[in-house]
Design a protein around this motif. Structure first.
Motif, PDB file in Angstrom:
ATOM      1  N   VAL A 106       4.947   4.415 -53.825  1.00 47.61           N
ATOM      2  CA  VAL A 106       6.157   4.538 -53.024  1.00 47.61           C
ATOM      3  C   VAL A 106       7.232   3.714 -53.721  1.00 47.61           C
ATOM      4  N   GLN A 107       8.486   4.154 -53.556  1.00 48.77           N
ATOM      5  CA  GLN A 107       9.571   3.562 -54.319  1.00 48.77           C
ATOM      6  C   GLN A 107      10.743   3.217 -53.412  1.00 48.77           C
ATOM      7  N   ALA A 108      11.439   2.146 -53.748  1.00 49.00           N
ATOM      8  CA  ALA A 108      12.663   1.778 -53.041  1.00 49.00           C
ATOM      9  C   ALA A 108      13.470   0.843 -53.932  1.00 49.00           C
ATOM     10  N   GLY A 109      14.783   0.899 -53.769  1.00 47.66           N
ATOM     11  CA  GLY A 109      15.628  -0.012 -54.515  1.00 47.66           C
ATOM     12  C   GLY A 109      17.088   0.373 -54.464  1.00 47.66           C
ATOM     13  N   PRO A 110      17.948  -0.506 -54.964  1.00 48.98           N
ATOM     14  CA  PRO A 110      19.381  -0.215 -54.993  1.00 48.98           C
ATOM     15  C   PRO A 110      19.733   0.704 -56.155  1.00 48.98           C
ATOM     16  N   GLN A 111      20.859   1.385 -55.990  1.00 53.88           N
ATOM     17  CA  GLN A 111      21.378   2.222 -57.070  1.00 53.88           C
ATOM     18  C   GLN A 111      22.878   1.990 -57.177  1.00 53.88           C
ATOM     19  N   PHE A 112      23.344   1.820 -58.393  1.00 54.36           N
ATOM     20  CA  PHE A 112      24.752   1.591 -58.678  1.00 54.36           C
ATOM     21  C   PHE A 112      25.264   2.772 -59.486  1.00 54.36           C
ATOM     22  N   GLY A 113      26.332   3.412 -59.010  1.00 56.02           N
ATOM     23  CA  GLY A 113      26.846   4.608 -59.670  1.00 56.02           C
ATOM     24  C   GLY A 113      28.277   4.422 -60.147  1.00 56.02           C
ATOM     25  N   PHE A 114      28.548   4.965 -61.322  1.00 59.01           N
ATOM     26  CA  PHE A 114      29.880   4.923 -61.924  1.00 59.01           C
ATOM     27  C   PHE A 114      30.326   6.362 -62.164  1.00 59.01           C
ATOM     28  N   VAL A 115      31.504   6.730 -61.665  1.00 58.98           N
ATOM     29  CA  VAL A 115      31.975   8.110 -61.804  1.00 58.98           C
ATOM     30  C   VAL A 115      32.234   8.415 -63.273  1.00 58.98           C
ATOM     31  N   ALA A 116      31.601   9.470 -63.760  1.00 62.39           N
ATOM     32  CA  ALA A 116      31.808   9.935 -65.129  1.00 62.39           C
ATOM     33  C   ALA A 116      32.796  11.096 -65.158  1.00 62.39           C
ATOM     34  N   ASN A 117      32.809  11.892 -64.085  1.00 63.63           N
ATOM     35  CA  ASN A 117      33.682  13.059 -64.018  1.00 63.63           C
ATOM     36  C   ASN A 117      33.854  13.444 -62.557  1.00 63.63           C
ATOM     37  N   ASP A 118      35.085  13.688 -62.155  1.00 65.37           N
ATOM     38  CA  ASP A 118      35.303  14.255 -60.823  1.00 65.37           C
ATOM     39  C   ASP A 118      36.159  15.505 -60.985  1.00 65.37           C
ATOM     40  N   ASP A 119      35.697  16.571 -60.388  1.00 65.66           N
ATOM     41  CA  ASP A 119      36.338  17.867 -60.530  1.00 65.66           C
ATOM     42  C   ASP A 119      36.439  18.500 -59.145  1.00 65.66           C
ATOM     43  N   PHE A 120      37.644  18.778 -58.746  1.00 66.02           N
ATOM     44  CA  PHE A 120      37.906  19.430 -57.469  1.00 66.02           C
ATOM     45  C   PHE A 120      38.653  20.728 -57.771  1.00 66.02           C
ATOM     46  N   PRO A 121      37.931  21.788 -58.201  1.00 65.22           N
ATOM     47  CA  PRO A 121      38.592  22.992 -58.711  1.00 65.22           C
ATOM     48  C   PRO A 121      39.566  23.666 -57.738  1.00 65.22           C
ATOM     49  N   GLU A 122      39.275  23.663 -56.451  1.00 70.29           N
ATOM     50  CA  GLU A 122      40.142  24.352 -55.502  1.00 70.29           C
ATOM     51  C   GLU A 122      41.351  23.520 -55.094  1.00 70.29           C
ATOM     52  N   PHE A 123      41.435  22.265 -55.575  1.00 74.29           N
ATOM     53  CA  PHE A 123      42.488  21.364 -55.140  1.00 74.29           C
ATOM     54  C   PHE A 123      43.522  21.103 -56.235  1.00 74.29           C
ATOM     55  N   GLU A 124      43.712  22.044 -57.160  1.00 78.70           N
ATOM     56  CA  GLU A 124      44.624  21.804 -58.281  1.00 78.70           C
ATOM     57  C   GLU A 124      46.039  21.468 -57.815  1.00 78.70           C
ATOM     58  N   ALA A 125      46.499  22.092 -56.741  1.00 78.37           N
ATOM     59  CA  ALA A 125      47.863  21.848 -56.263  1.00 78.37           C
ATOM     60  C   ALA A 125      48.024  20.434 -55.712  1.00 78.37           C
ATOM     61  N   ILE A 126      46.968  19.871 -55.164  1.00 82.00           N
ATOM     62  CA  ILE A 126      47.051  18.530 -54.571  1.00 82.00           C
ATOM     63  C   ILE A 126      46.063  17.573 -55.235  1.00 82.00           C
ATOM     64  N   GLU A 127      45.746  17.824 -56.502  1.00 80.00           N
ATOM     65  CA  GLU A 127      44.721  17.056 -57.204  1.00 80.00           C
ATOM     66  C   GLU A 127      44.984  15.544 -57.199  1.00 80.00           C
ATOM     67  N   GLU A 128      46.259  15.137 -57.254  1.00 74.94           N
ATOM     68  CA  GLU A 128      46.576  13.712 -57.251  1.00 74.94           C
ATOM     69  C   GLU A 128      46.234  13.061 -55.915  1.00 74.94           C
ATOM     70  N   GLN A 129      46.150  13.861 -54.840  1.00 73.85           N
ATOM     71  CA  GLN A 129      45.879  13.321 -53.513  1.00 73.85           C
ATOM     72  C   GLN A 129      44.381  13.253 -53.204  1.00 73.85           C
TER      73      GLN A 129
END
Length: 184
Positions: A106-129
């Protein structure tokens, strides 16, 4: 923050190696089924993505081991408003407790994540928001099998603690299945 985390993981690794009964290094790959939890203002469906990376296992006794990993992980979710694709470099530090010999754990522990890429294809008009947070903290729980010939199978669920997308309260919820191979 990333440098401090890297130094901490390296220090834990060096200490673990000096105390270890067994040591192994390997690679793993698998599939994620991710969805946003606790999101206000929208519901999300699951996104299927890939995960791949490497691990270092340090076994301290017949029952206890620690396994830091570095994984590239495709996460996010799909909603009525559009798709949210957020890819992370995750650093889980997994504590393993063996229930049956050297096989079932059995396993348990913390996980730390760093964004490598974020893509919101349907939000191009408001991508900055629409912005993904750059850092994610979660907890992983699961089970694994250490099979003959260095094969590993893991099933885990990650509970996100931090907001994933600004001003949404959305947190990551990720179920993953992975197959690994240990070289040592």
């Amino acid at each position: 923050m990333m440098k401090k985390l890297l130094v901490l993981v390296m220090a834990l690794g060096m200490f673990g190696i000096s105390q270890a009964q067994e040591f192994d290094v390997g690679i793993k790959a698998g599939v994620n089924f991710s969805q946003f939890q606790d999101a206000k203002n929208f519901d999300s469906d699951s996104r299927t993505g890939l995960l791949a990376g490497a691990f270092v296992g340090v076994k301290f006794s017949d029952r206890f081991a620690i396994q830091p990993e570095i994984l590239y992980s495709q996460q996010g979710g799909d909603s009525d408003f559009g798709d949210y694709h957020i890819d992370y470099v995750n650093v889980p530090v997994i504590f393993k407790f063996y229930l049956i010999s050297d096989v079932l754990n059995v396993q348990a522990g913390p996980q730390f994540g760093f964004v490598a890429n974020d893509d919101f294809p349907e939000f191009e008009a408001i991508e900055e928001q629409v912005e993904a947070e750059s850092f994610d903290i979660s907890a992983a729980v699961g089970a694994g099998l250490d099979l003959p010939f260095g094969l590993r199978v893991d099933a885990r669920y990650n509970f996100g603690f931090t907001e994933t997308i600004e001003n949404t309260d959305a947190k990551n919820g990720v179920f993953s299945l992975a197959l690994g191979y240990s070289f040592l």
